[in-house]
Scaffold this motif. Sequence first.
Motif, short mmCIF file in Angstrom:
data_model
loop_
_atom_site.label_atom_id
_atom_site.label_comp_id
_atom_site.label_asym_id
_atom_site.label_seq_id
_atom_site.Cartn_x
_atom_site.Cartn_y
_atom_site.Cartn_z
N UNK A 65 0.82 -1.21 0.00
CA UNK A 65 0.00 0.00 0.00
C UNK A 65 0.85 1.27 0.00
N UNK A 66 2.10 1.16 0.50
CA UNK A 66 2.97 2.34 0.48
C UNK A 66 3.25 2.79 -0.95
N UNK A 67 3.15 1.88 -1.91
CA UNK A 67 3.46 2.20 -3.30
C UNK A 67 2.20 2.52 -4.12
N UNK A 68 1.02 2.41 -3.53
CA UNK A 68 -0.20 2.61 -4.31
C UNK A 68 -0.39 4.10 -4.61
N UNK A 69 -0.75 4.44 -5.86
CA UNK A 69 -0.92 5.85 -6.25
C UNK A 69 -2.25 6.42 -5.73
N UNK A 103 -0.78 0.68 -16.07
CA UNK A 103 0.46 0.02 -16.50
C UNK A 103 1.68 0.63 -15.81
N UNK A 104 1.65 1.94 -15.55
CA UNK A 104 2.76 2.54 -14.79
C UNK A 104 2.81 1.97 -13.38
N UNK A 105 1.65 1.81 -12.77
CA UNK A 105 1.56 1.21 -11.44
C UNK A 105 2.09 -0.22 -11.45
N UNK A 106 1.72 -1.00 -12.48
CA UNK A 106 2.19 -2.39 -12.60
C UNK A 106 3.71 -2.44 -12.73
N UNK A 107 4.28 -1.58 -13.56
CA UNK A 107 5.74 -1.58 -13.74
C UNK A 107 6.45 -1.30 -12.42
N UNK A 108 5.91 -0.34 -11.67
CA UNK A 108 6.51 0.00 -10.38
C UNK A 108 6.41 -1.17 -9.41
N UNK A 109 5.23 -1.81 -9.34
CA UNK A 109 5.04 -2.90 -8.40
C UNK A 109 5.84 -4.14 -8.80
N UNK A 119 -5.01 -8.59 -6.88
CA UNK A 119 -3.58 -8.64 -6.58
C UNK A 119 -2.86 -7.36 -7.03
N UNK A 120 -3.38 -6.70 -8.05
CA UNK A 120 -2.67 -5.56 -8.63
C UNK A 120 -3.17 -4.22 -8.12
N UNK A 121 -4.43 -4.18 -7.70
CA UNK A 121 -5.01 -2.93 -7.19
C UNK A 121 -5.34 -3.12 -5.70
N UNK A 122 -6.39 -2.46 -5.26
CA UNK A 122 -6.85 -2.64 -3.89
C UNK A 122 -7.65 -3.92 -3.78
N UNK A 123 -7.35 -4.74 -2.77
CA UNK A 123 -8.10 -5.98 -2.61
C UNK A 123 -9.58 -5.71 -2.39
N UNK A 124 -9.89 -4.60 -1.74
CA UNK A 124 -11.29 -4.25 -1.46
C UNK A 124 -12.05 -3.81 -2.72
N UNK A 125 -11.33 -3.61 -3.81
CA UNK A 125 -11.98 -3.17 -5.05
C UNK A 125 -12.97 -4.22 -5.56
N UNK A 126 -12.68 -5.50 -5.38
CA UNK A 126 -13.55 -6.62 -5.76
C UNK A 126 -13.98 -6.52 -7.21
N UNK A 127 -13.02 -6.36 -8.09
CA UNK A 127 -13.30 -6.38 -9.52
C UNK A 127 -12.49 -7.49 -10.17
N UNK A 128 -13.19 -8.39 -10.83
CA UNK A 128 -12.57 -9.42 -11.64
C UNK A 128 -13.23 -9.44 -13.00
N UNK A 129 -12.84 -10.36 -13.85
CA UNK A 129 -13.45 -10.43 -15.18
C UNK A 129 -13.35 -11.85 -15.72
N UNK A 133 4.11 -15.86 2.08
CA UNK A 133 3.78 -14.62 1.38
C UNK A 133 4.75 -13.52 1.77
N UNK A 134 5.01 -12.60 0.84
CA UNK A 134 6.00 -11.56 1.11
C UNK A 134 5.55 -10.16 0.70
N UNK A 135 4.41 -10.04 0.02
CA UNK A 135 4.02 -8.74 -0.55
C UNK A 135 3.87 -7.66 0.51
N UNK A 136 3.46 -8.05 1.72
CA UNK A 136 3.18 -7.09 2.79
C UNK A 136 4.41 -6.74 3.61
N UNK A 137 5.56 -7.36 3.34
CA UNK A 137 6.75 -7.20 4.17
C UNK A 137 7.78 -6.29 3.51
N UNK A 138 8.56 -5.60 4.35
CA UNK A 138 9.72 -4.89 3.84
C UNK A 138 10.86 -5.88 3.67
N UNK A 139 11.90 -5.48 2.97
CA UNK A 139 13.04 -6.37 2.79
C UNK A 139 13.73 -6.65 4.13
#
Length: 352
Positions: free
Chosen positions: A1-5, A244-250, A193-203, A327-333
């Motif tokens: 979340x620290x990296x989310x725009x 796509x800019x957000x994806x590249x950063x993440x 996985x790529x946006x906010x989990x609470x967004x609840x959008x799939x396709x 899982x590691x997404x929520x952790x700092x290095x």
Amino acid sequence: MDEFPRELWNRGMYEQVRRMTESPHEEAYNAEGHYALREAIAQHLRRMRGIDAPPERIVIVNGSMQAIALLTQVLVNEDDPVVLERPGYPGTSRAVLAAGGVPVHAAVDGQGLVPQPWNARLLFVTPSRQYPTGAVLGLERRQHLLRWAEEQGAVIVEDDYDSEFRHRGRPIEPLKVLDQEEGRVVYIGTFSKTMLQELRIGYVVLPEALQDAFVAAKRLYEPHPSGLLEQRSLAAFMASGGYERHLRRMRRVYASKFLLLQALLQEQLSTLFEWVESDSGLHLFGWWRGDFNSYASYAAACREVGVSWSDAAFYDLPQERAGAIFGFAHLTEEEIRSGVALLRHVYEIVTK
């Protein structure tokens, strides 16, 4: 979340609120979802995943679980056998049972799902990155599954839950790309996985033969589509290039964490776990080398010092093995380094 725009996303949301109040009933009965978002997804899939699907074949859902539930209700009759990976996503098994189907558990090895001549007409699979082990289904097995589906008159549901985050090597083509003529594969994607989990959008990308039935099922539960504000905001975010800019950063952020954790686990804990080779995703999987008692004792000792992981038993793991999901997404290095050091410290204490 620290990296989310956040600021960019919030501005987009406010803009869509203003536009929706100007035309409040627009798309009020469109069960397929906001058309501009379906267009944006179609363009993204074409560029990033090699899937050439028109927006008309894409339906927006409230997360991938809704897609799985609707597909089982459309395709499964009472006592129908349905092939599921084992271990695998437990939500799929619940959906099959709720529809009256009978789960047929299919084995998973280091190359993913092991094909068999199942007497069934529906299969759920995670070929790009098996869930939860992370194994990748090879080309030969993918072709075997497509031949099986053609012979059985079956449907394959491909759940591509976190393919956006590949940390090295070339991207793996979805099974859907190989399904050029028969229309046997339903492709499910998600923004959880790529946006906010609470967004609840799939396709869902649907074959033509399933389009009307799936949309009718969705309309039954949602005469008025939910989350249109979020759908419109995501469509604008994607059209602007912000997604796509957000994806590249993440990808850069997650790749650094992934490679660090993978190296540390292999270096310090390979005597405890047999690691499944992986090049993508947001977790790493390991098979426990010992028995269940030693696994339970080690996991309890780790929890006491503040380190925990997801137990693979939750994913309908066969009884003869124990496994762990890190899982590691929520952790700092730094937290990753500290966590693995604690895991190693507990191991050294236990084995003294």
